[in-house]
Structure formats: C-alpha cells, structure tokens
Write a protein that holds these residues in place. Structure first.
Motif, mmCIF file in Angstrom:
data_model
loop_
_atom_site.group_PDB
_atom_site.id
_atom_site.type_symbol
_atom_site.label_atom_id
_atom_site.label_comp_id
_atom_site.label_asym_id
_atom_site.label_seq_id
_atom_site.Cartn_x
_atom_site.Cartn_y
_atom_site.Cartn_z
ATOM 1 N N LYS A 3 38.051 6.059 9.357
ATOM 2 C CA LYS A 3 39.046 7.118 9.599
ATOM 3 C C LYS A 3 39.218 7.980 8.353
ATOM 4 N N ALA A 4 39.216 7.348 7.194
ATOM 5 C CA ALA A 4 39.339 8.100 5.946
ATOM 6 C C ALA A 4 38.114 8.979 5.719
ATOM 7 N N LYS B 126 36.449 11.745 14.163
ATOM 8 C CA LYS B 126 36.120 10.330 14.043
ATOM 9 C C LYS B 126 34.759 10.189 13.386
ATOM 10 N N ALA B 127 34.472 8.970 12.979
ATOM 11 C CA ALA B 127 33.166 8.642 12.404
ATOM 12 C C ALA B 127 32.841 7.211 12.783
ATOM 13 N N ARG B 128 31.565 6.942 12.924
ATOM 14 C CA ARG B 128 31.103 5.581 13.169
ATOM 15 C C ARG B 128 29.847 5.387 12.335
ATOM 16 N N ASP C 90 33.712 7.302 -2.928
ATOM 17 C CA ASP C 90 35.056 6.745 -3.014
ATOM 18 C C ASP C 90 35.660 7.111 -4.360
ATOM 19 N N ASP C 91 36.899 7.597 -4.351
ATOM 20 C CA ASP C 91 37.521 8.078 -5.586
ATOM 21 C C ASP C 91 37.769 6.981 -6.615
ATOM 22 N N ALA D 218 37.008 10.998 -2.116
ATOM 23 C CA ALA D 218 38.136 10.709 -1.228
ATOM 24 C C ALA D 218 38.385 9.203 -1.297
ATOM 25 N N PRO D 219 39.599 8.762 -0.964
ATOM 26 C CA PRO D 219 39.867 7.321 -0.909
ATOM 27 C C PRO D 219 39.246 6.738 0.359
#
Length: 169
Positions: free
Chosen positions: A84-85, A94-96, A128-129, A164-165
């Motif tokens: 989701k992030a 969305k993403a998968r 990832d931050d 992004a986190p």
C-alpha cells in the motif's frame, strides 16, 4: 571502499556493475558463497549473515505491478515491503508483487540476484527512506552471492529514484 573504474565497462561482470562503472561512482563489491538451499529468511538475509552485516543495511530489490506499470521497490531485508505504501508512493491505487517469471524476464536477472541496476527494462524505482540513515547500503550486484555497497544518494541519482517509507517490520 575502492572505486572500481580500473576495469573497462565492457569487461564488467554483470550489467549492474557496468551501469555503476559507467556512472563513475564509488562502490565496493562483496562476494559470498551462496547456498543452493538458501537460508530460511531468504537470499538477502543469507547475504547479511554470510557477510556479517546488519540486515537493516542490506537491501533487496522487488518488482511490483500497479496495473499501469511495473515498479521497483528497494527495501531492507530485515523488513517486508508494504505494498500500500509503494502504491501511494507511485500514485497508484494498488500494487502487488510481480510473479517470479515476469521479474526475471524484465530485469534480466534471476531471483536472489535481481539488482536495481542494469536491468533489461528500466522501471521507476522507490528506495525505502530508512536507507538514508546509512552511509552505505548493500544491494544485489546482479547475481546470487554478489552484492555492491554504495551511498544511498548514488543509487537515487543513478536510477532517478525516489524515497518513501516502504518497509514494515
């Protein structure tokens, strides 16, 4: 950490190394003997354990599908990708995770050796931050048992990536 510019790009061991050398940035390579029946925690945790490096500093490369595009997420092996992030970070609903065959075909690498660098097809990349807390992080160098260490800022610059986190414990 030594600059690997002495070797010609055409002689690079993987497409990832070729891209890093062409960019002229500092990086170091780390090799370890990959076990065919990799450790229970996955390829990234195997790398961290065999290299004696904090798993929060070793990053895995994952491909996700948003429905509109495939994107690359680079997250620590100590955590899991929050899909989701990732979707929010790229402006998708969305993403998968992409299936293994798609990830291998589009990246040009085998699972356990997928590098964010030198991929067959370029994809938008999100780091990832948490990586920004480290002077250097390790990512796959393009084959199992082969990692590269570099500054997170260099990864961002070379790939035009964003942060992004993305990771959850």
């Amino acid at each position: 950490m030594s600059k690997r510019a002495k070797r010609k790009v055409s002689e690079a061991s993987t497409p990832a190394i070729a891209q890093l050398e062409a960019a002229g940035i500092e990086f170091a390579t780390y090799e370890y003997e990959h076990s065919a029946d990799h450790m229970e925690g996955g390829y990234g945790r195997e790398a961290a354990a065999k290299l004696g490096i904090d798993p929060r500093q070793v990053y895995k490369t994952l491909m996700a599908d948003t429905g509109d595009e495939r994107v690359i997420a680079v997250v620590p092996v100590s955590g899991r990708l929050n899909l989701k992030a990732l979707a929010a970070a790229v402006g998708a609903k969305k993403a998968r995770l992409a299936d293994t065959r798609t990830a291998q075909r589009e990246s040009g690498y085998v699972v356990g050796g997928i590098s964010p660098f030198g991929q067959r097809n370029a994809h938008r990349t999100v780091l990832d931050d948490g990586a920004l807390h480290f002077e250097r992080i390790l990512v796959s160098g393009g084959k199992r048992g082969f990692d590269v260490a570099l500054a997170p800022a260099d990864l961002l610059n070379i790939l035009g990536a964003s942060t992004a986190p993305l990771a959850e414990a």
